[in-house]
Design an enzyme around this catalytic site. Structure first.
Site, PDB file in Angstrom:
ATOM      1  N   CYS A 119      12.553 -58.585  80.728  1.00 22.39           N
ATOM      2  CA  CYS A 119      13.871 -58.100  81.133  1.00 22.39           C
ATOM      3  C   CYS A 119      14.955 -58.358  80.087  1.00 22.39           C
ATOM      4  CB  CYS A 119      14.301 -58.764  82.445  1.00 22.39           C
ATOM      5  SG  CYS A 119      13.116 -58.599  83.793  1.00 22.39           S
ATOM      6  N   ILE A 120      14.741 -59.330  79.204  1.00 27.54           N
ATOM      7  CA  ILE A 120      15.798 -59.676  78.247  1.00 27.54           C
ATOM      8  C   ILE A 120      15.494 -59.172  76.843  1.00 27.54           C
ATOM      9  CG2 ILE A 120      16.426 -61.664  79.634  1.00 27.54           C
ATOM     10  CD1 ILE A 120      15.210 -63.470  77.472  1.00 27.54           C
TER      11      ILE A 120
END
Length: 339
Positions: free
Chosen positions: A331-332
């Site tokens: 997600c990052i």
């Protein structure tokens, strides 16, 4: 002209893009913010061993970021709201000779009450500009964590994301598929009904697929396997496996489904269900950056990934702080494919 398509994550990268945590509703005090920055930095340093990393930082945060990231992570200053580059950044696509950047509409994961997106809604264009590539604007409210491709025409989606009322009210499944295929160069969408149970709480994405299922290679998909019947994801995992095993990909191949056992921990300190998942890994050049949870299943998952990716180093990075904020390593991070 060859249409643009999104390459699979395992193809070579030019670099990885990330966003530096800054004060916002996700990180409620200085202690949480400091812990998040340390966790993001651990991921960035792990990826940087294998490929260049560019970190977008809010104005005024560069000095602190540099202290944690070291000298070999590039910094780009832009206004930020949050730090989930997979979702706020562009989806890079290629026509075989050049890159472009798909700019989905970002509205705070379905206009959630706590979210802010005045600045994050512009990050995809900022990243595209910094990368020197043209922007392909889409009217679809979508995030990078809400899709996963095999690079050969197949895309995974979830009903509660692309068809959620907070994102695309009034869109039909056919309309979503038409737009996704037009932007990603895919031809077949496989829909899961929802995400993991913990992804519907505070700071949840309301069902991102990249914590549930991910392609490991064409024709092979990895699925979160919650084996403890006490956890609501036990039944969800069984349903995902059954659904995917009944599917073929865009090339007509029956899908090989490999279950990745979930960590043994079931709840957080407040007693809420966790969505800890090894599916939320990141493939960079020569490595698998794999979520770790100080859990007995960490090494079990690592060994499965070593067998799946024998030519890559499996690097475990503690992801508990990232998950507490609403996501994981995938997600990052956001890959910029090499051309």
């Amino acid at each position: 002209m060859t249409p643009y398509r999104m390459p699979a994550e395992w193809t070579p990268h030019e670099r990885t893009w990330m966003a530096w945590p800054s004060p916002n509703p996700t990180f409620t005090d200085d202690e949480e913010l400091a812990a998040a920055r340390a966790a993001w930095a651990s991921v960035a340093r792990a990826v940087r061993r294998f490929e260049p990393v560019t970190m977008v930082v809010a104005p005024g945060d560069a000095e602190g970021a540099r202290a944690l990231l070291g000298e070999d992570v590039e910094l780009v200053e832009r206004e930020l709201d949050d730090a989930w580059m997979r979702d706020i950044g562009p989806t890079f696509v290629t026509d075989g000779t050049s890159l472009a950047a798909v700019d989905w509409v970002f509205n705070g994961w379905g206009a959630q009450d706590w979210a802010r997106w005045e600045h994050d809604s512009k990050i995809a264009r900022h990243v595209a500009d910094a990368a020197g590539v043209p922007v392909l604007s889409s009217p679809l409210v979508n995030e990078g964590g809400g899709l996963h491709v095999d690079g050969e025409g197949t895309v995974l989606l979830t009903d509660t994301v692309q068809l959620g009322s907070g994102r695309n009210p009034g869109w039909s499944r056919e309309e979503v598929e038409r737009e996704v295929h037009a932007r990603l160069g895919t031809t077949k969408a496989i829909w899961l009904p929802h995400g993991l149970a913990g992804d519907y709480g505070l700071y949840g994405t309301q069902g991102h697929v990249d914590i549930v299922a991910a392609f490991a290679r064409p024709g092979t998909v990895l699925v979160h396997g919650q084996r403890d019947p006490r956890h609501p994801d036990h039944e969800r995992s069984r349903a995902y496996v059954e659904l995917l095993r009944a599917q073929t990909d865009a090339q007509g191949r029956p899908l090989e489904v490999i279950e990745i056992p979930a960590p043994t921990v079931l709840t957080d300190e407040e007693g809420d269900w966790v969505d800890y998942s090894y599916i939320n890994h990141y493939l960079c050049n020569g490595a698998v950056i794999l979520c770790a949870f100080d859990d007995p299943h960490d090494e079990l998952a690592a060994e499965i990934f070593r067998r799946l990716f024998p030519d890559r180093e499996v690097v475990l990075v503690d992801a508990r702080t990232i998950f507490a904020a609403g996501g994981g390593i995938h997600c990052i991070t956001q890959q910029q494919p090499a051309v």
